[in-house]
Design a protein around this motif. Structure first.
Motif, short mmCIF file in Angstrom:
data_model
loop_
_atom_site.label_atom_id
_atom_site.label_comp_id
_atom_site.label_asym_id
_atom_site.label_seq_id
_atom_site.Cartn_x
_atom_site.Cartn_y
_atom_site.Cartn_z
N HIS A 46 0.85 -1.20 0.00
CA HIS A 46 0.00 0.00 0.00
C HIS A 46 0.88 1.25 0.00
O HIS A 46 1.37 1.69 1.04
CB HIS A 46 -0.95 -0.01 1.19
CG HIS A 46 -2.20 -0.80 0.93
ND1 HIS A 46 -3.45 -0.24 0.84
CD2 HIS A 46 -2.37 -2.12 0.68
CE1 HIS A 46 -4.35 -1.17 0.58
NE2 HIS A 46 -3.71 -2.33 0.48
N SER A 98 -1.42 -6.82 -3.48
CA SER A 98 -1.17 -5.38 -3.42
C SER A 98 -2.01 -4.59 -4.42
O SER A 98 -2.38 -5.10 -5.47
CB SER A 98 0.31 -5.11 -3.72
OG SER A 98 1.15 -5.86 -2.87
N PRO A 99 -2.26 -3.32 -4.11
CA PRO A 99 -2.88 -2.44 -5.10
C PRO A 99 -1.97 -2.31 -6.32
O PRO A 99 -0.77 -2.58 -6.26
CB PRO A 99 -3.02 -1.11 -4.35
CG PRO A 99 -2.95 -1.45 -2.92
CD PRO A 99 -2.05 -2.65 -2.83
N PRO A 100 -2.54 -1.85 -7.44
CA PRO A 100 -1.77 -1.84 -8.69
C PRO A 100 -0.54 -0.97 -8.68
O PRO A 100 0.41 -1.25 -9.42
CB PRO A 100 -2.79 -1.37 -9.73
CG PRO A 100 -3.89 -0.74 -8.95
CD PRO A 100 -3.94 -1.46 -7.65
N TYR A 304 -1.76 -2.41 6.21
CA TYR A 304 -1.59 -1.39 5.16
C TYR A 304 -0.77 -0.19 5.63
O TYR A 304 -0.86 0.89 5.05
CB TYR A 304 -2.95 -0.92 4.64
CG TYR A 304 -3.87 -2.03 4.19
CD1 TYR A 304 -3.36 -3.25 3.74
CD2 TYR A 304 -5.26 -1.87 4.21
CE1 TYR A 304 -4.20 -4.28 3.33
CE2 TYR A 304 -6.10 -2.90 3.80
CZ TYR A 304 -5.56 -4.09 3.36
OH TYR A 304 -6.41 -5.11 2.96
N ARG A 410 -10.17 -8.14 -3.15
CA ARG A 410 -9.49 -7.31 -2.15
C ARG A 410 -10.17 -5.98 -1.89
O ARG A 410 -9.75 -5.25 -1.00
CB ARG A 410 -8.05 -7.07 -2.58
CG ARG A 410 -7.27 -8.32 -2.83
CD ARG A 410 -7.23 -9.27 -1.65
NE ARG A 410 -6.25 -8.87 -0.66
CZ ARG A 410 -5.93 -9.61 0.40
NH1 ARG A 410 -6.54 -10.76 0.59
NH2 ARG A 410 -5.02 -9.20 1.26
N GLY A 411 -11.20 -5.66 -2.64
CA GLY A 411 -11.85 -4.39 -2.39
C GLY A 411 -13.14 -4.25 -3.18
O GLY A 411 -13.49 -5.11 -3.99
N GLY A 425 -7.30 0.65 -12.92
CA GLY A 425 -6.67 0.58 -11.61
C GLY A 425 -7.61 0.08 -10.53
O GLY A 425 -7.21 -0.69 -9.65
N GLN A 426 -8.87 0.50 -10.57
CA GLN A 426 -9.83 0.04 -9.58
C GLN A 426 -10.09 -1.46 -9.73
O GLN A 426 -10.27 -2.17 -8.74
CB GLN A 426 -11.13 0.83 -9.73
CG GLN A 426 -11.01 2.27 -9.26
CD GLN A 426 -12.23 3.10 -9.64
OE1 GLN A 426 -12.65 3.10 -10.81
NE2 GLN A 426 -12.80 3.80 -8.68
N THR A 429 -7.12 -3.35 -8.36
CA THR A 429 -7.15 -3.31 -6.90
C THR A 429 -8.12 -4.35 -6.35
O THR A 429 -7.84 -5.03 -5.36
CB THR A 429 -7.56 -1.91 -6.41
OG1 THR A 429 -6.60 -0.95 -6.89
CG2 THR A 429 -7.62 -1.83 -4.90
N PRO A 432 -6.38 -8.49 -7.56
CA PRO A 432 -4.96 -8.33 -7.84
C PRO A 432 -4.22 -9.62 -8.16
O PRO A 432 -3.10 -9.57 -8.68
CB PRO A 432 -4.42 -7.74 -6.53
CG PRO A 432 -5.31 -8.32 -5.48
CD PRO A 432 -6.68 -8.40 -6.11
#
Length: 570
Positions: A46, A98-100, A304, A410-411, A425-426, A429, A432
């Motif tokens: 993050h 992980s996020p992008p 995070y 993950r989200g 990107g969303q 996320t 992933p």
């Protein structure tokens, strides 16, 4: 000394002193030596800050932005101004899931940020092994030869590796019988030897793809740590700290000192540790706590990078014994801790590299927000969406239903003000891991057994199901009998015990991940080579082009719950 913005209190573990009679006054004792630690866990790449919620003593709930590699570096700088010999420690899952902004480049930017922040040592977490041992060894030692050539060394053309060691006493190379990484690491501070012994959760084989465990096995965490004590004593360790990627849960506030109601796997580990262990740093459950199990302090810093645990060990310079441990969970507040120049520059470079790729609009949604959080029956709007996408991608291969795990999502997906389409990107996320989709055959009996495996050790791990599958369950029924007879249906028809059904799952589940063992017995297995994220993108775009954007704000009620907890509204 500056006052840290922590919303936290200190917990000092009392030292009982036995004083014998003496005819002379004792000579003044030397002041205890202090060793300070800063600890994070479950960073998961993050780069940015994220929401952190807590309940103040006065009541209500406060949510604010916390974390981000720049704020984390700023807090560390403040702590090092107070103590230049501060040790910075990780408890695993620093990368993976992980996020992008980190995941698109094989988490190399996150590892470089940790290098710049001076991380001294980290335990191995389960997500470090998401892509197998060879990829983790590359990430540690450096280089570009990777099973992910589309990601490795794509951030700045090279990867130098980590400047800190990973440790894990219980992660064993099956061929050699030796730990894959060093079991422990010793740092010397103020003439004292501080030993860190690492362990990953013994449940690792059920938390990573089966391929990631090829040639590896895990041992019991406590037994593996205890086996290192004699070697540490021979080396003159003055303090022994267990760093274990396993965790617990508590109703206590993240900053409540000395909590005593900790539950979960880490409690069993703590109770079986050798008394020579002075402190247990935990992780994995993404909870913030400052607890004790018996006399042993057990801490965790949420996830995070939103919290950092600051620990002070007080050690008698004569006996070299740990007299006490003071613990605080500090809020990593970007408003209070401006980032260091190097880390801030790295973050800006990451953002600049990601802006063009991640901002690409992909499709409209059927709701402004598609939540991930499941309802009382265990069904999540995001779970509905992902399962439907996976079925749509594999129907032509004979699939009749799809099931997925919430841990692979993950989200949520949520449109920001002025945003009309969800961005790439969303989507990255939210999904992933980029798992393959696998189609396999289960009998009706096996399908029912699969759903019964959602209840594991007192915990409910609900699978998410496509629109073609429905059932009802009752938690008050005995284990193995919670799916109500006659309620399980595919395409509106009752599932028959002896009939075979083609089911789609991701490759993690297909290997028995999350203890869904029945999936390892599925027949006629077909690895489609289709990626779960691409299936979601294709589904959203197809629905958008057809004028019926996908995604709901509430679950579709494919799963029904019939026990008294729902009937009475509790």
């Amino acid at each position: 000394m500056p006052i840290l913005h922590s919303l936290a209190r200190s917990v000092g573990l009392p030292l009982a002193l036995a004083l014998g009679g003496c005819s002379q006054l004792p000579s003044p004792a030397a002041a205890p030596l202090e060793v300070n630690l800063a600890v994070i866990n479950d960073l998961h790449g993050h780069v940015h800050s994220g929401p952190f919620s807590y309940r103040p003593p006065a009541g209500g709930e406060i949510t604010l932005a916390a974390g981000g590699i720049d704020a984390l570096s700023g807090l560390l700088a403040e702590l090092r101004r107070q103590d230049p010999e501060l040790l910075f420690v990780g408890a695993g899952d620093l990368i993976g899931g992980s996020p992008p902004l980190s995941g698109l480049w094989a988490d190399e930017p996150t590892l470089e940020a940790l290098n710049l922040m001076g991380l001294d040592v980290s335990a191995v977490g389960n997500h470090e092994l998401d892509n197998g041992r060879q990829e983790l060894l590359r990430q540690v030692h450096g280089g570009c030869a990777s099973p992910r050539p589309d990601k490795a060394c794509r951030f700045d053309g090279r990867h130098r590796g980590t400047r800190f060691p990973y440790i894990a006493a219980n992660l064993i190379d099956s061929a050699s019988g030796q730990p894959l990484f060093a079991p422990y690491h010793i740092e010397e501070v103020r003439g004292l030897k501080i030993a860190f012994v690492g362990a990953v959760t013994a449940d690792l084989p059920y938390l990573v793809p089966r391929s990631s465990m090829q040639g590896l096995r895990t041992l019991d965490e406590a037994e593996a740590i205890n086996a290192q004590i004699p070697a540490l004593e021979r080396q003159g360790a003055d303090a022994i700290i267990a760093v274990v990627h396993s965790g617990g849960r508590t109703a206590a506030a993240f900053d409540r000192p000395d909590c005593s109601d900790l539950s979960g796997d880490i409690v069993g580990v703590a109770r079986r540790l050798d008394p020579q262990v002075d402190l247990l740093i935990s992780a994995h459950t993404h909870e913030g706590y400052l607890c004790r199990v018996g006399s042993l302090p057990v801490t965790q810093a949420a996830s995070y990078g939103r919290l950092l645990t600051h620990l002070t060990l007080r050690i008698d310079p004569a006996s070299r014994q740990v007299l006490g441990v003071e613990a605080r969970n500090l809020l990593v507040d970007p408003q209070h801790y401006p980032g260091s120049a190097e880390v801030t520059a790295l973050k800006q470079a990451i953002e600049q590299r990601g802006r063009e790729t991640l901002g690409r609009p992909m499709a409209r949604l059927g709701a402004r927000r598609v939540p991930r959080r499941p309802d009382a029956a265990g069904e999540s709007p995001m779970g509905d969406l992902v399962a439907d996408a996976q079925l749509a991608a594999t129907r032509h291969l004979g699939a009749r239903a799809a099931l997925t795990n919430l841990g692979g999502i993950r989200g949520e997906l949520a449109l920001e003000p002025g945003q009309s389409q969800v961005s790439f990107g969303q989507l990255v996320t939210a999904q992933p891991f980029d798992n393959h989709l696998v189609v396999l055959s289960l009998s009706g009996t096996q399908l029912r057994e699969l759903l019964e495996q959602q209840w594991q050790g007192g915990e409910f791990r609900p699978l998410q199901v496509s629109a073609s599958l429905s059932y009802r369950w009752d938690a008050s029924q005995p284990s193995g009998q919670r799916v109500l007879p006659g309620s399980l249906r595919i395409d509106g028809r009752p599932v028959r015990d002896q009939e075979s059904y083609r089911i789609t799952v991701n490759s993690f589940l297909a290997g028995g991940g999350d203890h869904f063992e029945v999936l390892t017995r599925g027949a006629e297995r077909l690895d489609t080579q289709l990626r779960d994220r691409q299936a979601l993108i294709d589904y959203l775009q197809t629905r958008d082009r057809g004028g019926e954007p996908a995604g709901r704000g509430e679950s579709a009620r494919r799963i029904g719950r019939a026990d008294a907890a729902v009937a009475t509204g509790r």
